[in-house]
Design a protein around this motif. Structure first.
Motif, PDB file in Angstrom:
ATOM      1  N   TYR A   1       5.695  22.161 146.592  1.00 54.16           N
ATOM      2  CA  TYR A   1       6.075  23.496 147.046  1.00 54.16           C
ATOM      3  C   TYR A   1       4.837  24.311 147.407  1.00 54.16           C
ATOM      4  CZ  TYR A   1      10.662  22.497 144.981  1.00 54.16           C
ATOM      5  OH  TYR A   1      11.865  21.939 144.661  1.00 54.16           O
ATOM      6  N   LEU A   2       3.708  23.958 146.808  1.00 54.03           N
ATOM      7  CA  LEU A   2       2.447  24.654 147.047  1.00 54.03           C
ATOM      8  C   LEU A   2       1.308  23.694 146.782  1.00 54.03           C
ATOM      9  CD1 LEU A   2       1.251  25.201 143.958  1.00 54.03           C
ATOM     10  CD2 LEU A   2       2.817  27.099 144.030  1.00 54.03           C
ATOM     11  N   ILE A   3       0.116  24.127 147.135  1.00 53.63           N
ATOM     12  CA  ILE A   3      -1.090  23.383 146.797  1.00 53.63           C
ATOM     13  C   ILE A   3      -1.748  24.114 145.636  1.00 53.63           C
ATOM     14  CG2 ILE A   3      -3.405  22.721 147.568  1.00 53.63           C
ATOM     15  CD1 ILE A   3      -2.230  22.521 150.425  1.00 53.63           C
ATOM     16  N   TRP A   4      -1.989  23.381 144.562  1.00 52.28           N
ATOM     17  CA  TRP A   4      -2.648  23.957 143.391  1.00 52.28           C
ATOM     18  C   TRP A   4      -4.134  23.655 143.491  1.00 52.28           C
ATOM     19  CZ3 TRP A   4      -2.421  21.462 137.893  1.00 52.28           C
ATOM     20  CH2 TRP A   4      -3.118  22.257 136.985  1.00 52.28           C
ATOM     21  N   CYS A   5      -4.936  24.686 143.609  1.00 49.60           N
ATOM     22  CA  CYS A   5      -6.389  24.543 143.623  1.00 49.60           C
ATOM     23  C   CYS A   5      -6.867  24.756 142.186  1.00 49.60           C
ATOM     24  CB  CYS A   5      -7.015  25.568 144.571  1.00 49.60           C
ATOM     25  SG  CYS A   5      -8.810  25.455 144.654  1.00 49.60           S
ATOM     26  N   ARG A   6      -7.191  23.668 141.519  1.00 47.75           N
ATOM     27  CA  ARG A   6      -7.572  23.721 140.097  1.00 47.75           C
ATOM     28  C   ARG A   6      -8.991  24.218 139.875  1.00 47.75           C
ATOM     29  NH1 ARG A   6      -5.068  17.806 139.213  1.00 47.75           N
ATOM     30  NH2 ARG A   6      -3.038  18.436 139.939  1.00 47.75           N
ATOM     31  N   ASN A   7      -9.847  24.012 140.887  1.00 45.16           N
ATOM     32  CA  ASN A   7     -11.247  24.390 140.773  1.00 45.16           C
ATOM     33  C   ASN A   7     -11.622  25.181 142.022  1.00 45.16           C
ATOM     34  OD1 ASN A   7     -14.098  24.411 140.929  1.00 45.16           O
ATOM     35  ND2 ASN A   7     -14.221  22.552 139.691  1.00 45.16           N
ATOM     36  N   LEU A   8     -12.142  26.363 141.855  1.00 46.85           N
ATOM     37  CA  LEU A   8     -12.468  27.209 142.998  1.00 46.85           C
ATOM     38  C   LEU A   8     -13.476  26.572 143.949  1.00 46.85           C
ATOM     39  CD1 LEU A   8     -12.440  30.788 141.519  1.00 46.85           C
ATOM     40  CD2 LEU A   8     -11.029  29.910 143.380  1.00 46.85           C
ATOM     41  N   LYS A   9     -14.295  25.667 143.465  1.00 46.74           N
ATOM     42  CA  LYS A   9     -15.244  24.974 144.337  1.00 46.74           C
ATOM     43  C   LYS A   9     -14.512  24.066 145.323  1.00 46.74           C
ATOM     44  CE  LYS A   9     -18.838  26.981 142.928  1.00 46.74           C
ATOM     45  NZ  LYS A   9     -19.303  28.062 143.794  1.00 46.74           N
TER      46      LYS A   9
ATOM     47  N   MET B   1      -7.839  24.544 151.592  1.00 47.64           N
ATOM     48  CA  MET B   1      -7.475  25.233 152.828  1.00 47.64           C
ATOM     49  C   MET B   1      -7.375  24.238 153.982  1.00 47.64           C
ATOM     50  SD  MET B   1      -9.821  28.610 152.290  1.00 47.64           S
ATOM     51  CE  MET B   1      -9.439  29.353 153.861  1.00 47.64           C
ATOM     52  N   GLU B   2      -8.272  23.288 154.020  1.00 50.32           N
ATOM     53  CA  GLU B   2      -8.226  22.250 155.056  1.00 50.32           C
ATOM     54  C   GLU B   2      -6.981  21.381 154.866  1.00 50.32           C
ATOM     55  OE1 GLU B   2      -9.363  20.666 158.485  1.00 50.32           O
ATOM     56  OE2 GLU B   2     -10.416  22.339 157.546  1.00 50.32           O
ATOM     57  N   LYS B   3      -6.695  21.032 153.627  1.00 47.62           N
ATOM     58  CA  LYS B   3      -5.505  20.226 153.313  1.00 47.62           C
ATOM     59  C   LYS B   3      -4.230  20.946 153.763  1.00 47.62           C
ATOM     60  CE  LYS B   3      -3.076  18.215 149.354  1.00 47.62           C
ATOM     61  NZ  LYS B   3      -3.129  17.967 147.895  1.00 47.62           N
ATOM     62  N   ALA B   4      -4.191  22.256 153.602  1.00 47.77           N
ATOM     63  CA  ALA B   4      -2.999  23.039 153.939  1.00 47.77           C
ATOM     64  C   ALA B   4      -2.637  22.951 155.421  1.00 47.77           C
ATOM     65  CB  ALA B   4      -3.196  24.501 153.533  1.00 47.77           C
ATOM     66  N   LYS B   5      -3.627  22.667 156.274  1.00 39.92           N
ATOM     67  CA  LYS B   5      -3.356  22.585 157.713  1.00 39.92           C
ATOM     68  C   LYS B   5      -2.387  21.453 158.053  1.00 39.92           C
ATOM     69  CE  LYS B   5      -7.765  24.551 159.193  1.00 39.92           C
ATOM     70  NZ  LYS B   5      -9.049  24.263 159.831  1.00 39.92           N
ATOM     71  N   LYS B   6      -2.439  20.367 157.295  1.00 41.97           N
ATOM     72  CA  LYS B   6      -1.601  19.199 157.589  1.00 41.97           C
ATOM     73  C   LYS B   6      -0.572  18.916 156.500  1.00 41.97           C
ATOM     74  CE  LYS B   6      -5.323  17.116 160.202  1.00 41.97           C
ATOM     75  NZ  LYS B   6      -6.359  16.118 160.233  1.00 41.97           N
ATOM     76  N   PHE B   7      -0.634  19.647 155.410  1.00 46.39           N
ATOM     77  CA  PHE B   7       0.219  19.384 154.251  1.00 46.39           C
ATOM     78  C   PHE B   7       1.678  19.668 154.577  1.00 46.39           C
ATOM     79  CE2 PHE B   7       1.987  20.513 150.035  1.00 46.39           C
ATOM     80  CZ  PHE B   7       1.595  19.390 149.319  1.00 46.39           C
ATOM     81  N   GLN B   8       2.548  18.794 154.119  1.00 45.06           N
ATOM     82  CA  GLN B   8       3.997  18.977 154.304  1.00 45.06           C
ATOM     83  C   GLN B   8       4.535  19.721 153.076  1.00 45.06           C
ATOM     84  OE1 GLN B   8       5.838  18.202 157.086  1.00 45.06           O
ATOM     85  NE2 GLN B   8       7.396  19.374 156.037  1.00 45.06           N
ATOM     86  N   PHE B   9       4.620  21.048 153.180  1.00 46.26           N
ATOM     87  CA  PHE B   9       5.137  21.869 152.093  1.00 46.26           C
ATOM     88  C   PHE B   9       6.655  21.693 152.029  1.00 46.26           C
ATOM     89  CE2 PHE B   9       1.180  23.953 153.171  1.00 46.26           C
ATOM     90  CZ  PHE B   9       0.687  24.403 151.957  1.00 46.26           C
ATOM     91  N   ASN B  10       7.175  21.437 150.840  1.00 47.11           N
ATOM     92  CA  ASN B  10       8.625  21.375 150.668  1.00 47.11           C
ATOM     93  C   ASN B  10       9.185  22.786 150.564  1.00 47.11           C
ATOM     94  OD1 ASN B  10       8.912  18.581 150.718  1.00 47.11           O
ATOM     95  ND2 ASN B  10       8.535  18.385 148.531  1.00 47.11           N
ATOM     96  N   LYS B  11      10.392  22.963 151.067  1.00 48.40           N
ATOM     97  CA  LYS B  11      11.069  24.257 150.964  1.00 48.40           C
ATOM     98  C   LYS B  11      11.521  24.440 149.518  1.00 48.40           C
ATOM     99  CE  LYS B  11      14.826  26.950 153.010  1.00 48.40           C
ATOM    100  NZ  LYS B  11      14.164  28.198 152.869  1.00 48.40           N
ATOM    101  N   TYR B  12      11.151  25.554 148.938  1.00 51.99           N
ATOM    102  CA  TYR B  12      11.500  25.831 147.549  1.00 51.99           C
ATOM    103  C   TYR B  12      12.982  26.142 147.418  1.00 51.99           C
ATOM    104  CZ  TYR B  12      11.714  28.071 143.007  1.00 51.99           C
ATOM    105  OH  TYR B  12      12.053  28.403 141.728  1.00 51.99           O
TER     106      TYR B  12
END
Length: 149
Positions: free
Chosen positions: A106-114, A120-131
């Protein structure tokens, strides 16, 4: 447009990291920085607004603290979301929420701010599921408890 929000508290680590990434982006970034001390130099910002909905609606991607209210509001809107747990919280509820929701894509969890730029790059191609909000059965549970069934 990318919108960053920290909610009603402060999350300087997120704002500082995003401020460092901002010059590399070829996109407008606006941040809601709350009561934090870091003043961005590379992106637009404001502390608080009564209504964030206009920013949510315009944003192609939202990067937000892991608070339940913000997270579920954005998921209900179908927004692409990167969630980052605020380490200043005294418990781990934000991590638990983000972990569970990321497991269902449903989202991308960024566990480490680094790793925020990679997320952000992953989000460009990531297939987000509809919640899909789970059916609420609390009223039935309370009724059963009161009736002793």
């Amino acid at each position: 447009m990318i919108f960053v929000t920290v909610g009603t508290g402060k999350f300087d680590e997120l704002i500082k990291e995003m401020d460092e990434i901002a010059p590399k982006m070829n996109e407008k970034i606006i941040a809601q920085i709350g009561g934090g001390w870091h003043i961005p130099k590379n992106m637009e910002y404001f502390r608080f607004k009564n209504n964030l909905m206009p920013y949510y609606k315009k944003a192609r991607l939202i990067i937000a603290h892991g608070g339940a209210g913000t997270t579920f509001e954005l998921l209900a809107m179908g927004k692409k979301l990167i969630g980052v747990a605020n380490p200043d919280r005294t418990d781990v509820h934000q991590e638990e929420i983000l972990k569970a929701l990321s497991e269902d894509d449903y989202l991308i969890w960024c566990r480490n701010l680094k790793d925020l730029e990679k997320a952000m790059e992953k989000a460009k191609k990531f297939q987000f599921n509809k919640y899909k909000q789970p059916e609420c059965k609390i009223a039935e549970k309370i009724k059963g408890f009161l009736l002793g069934t």
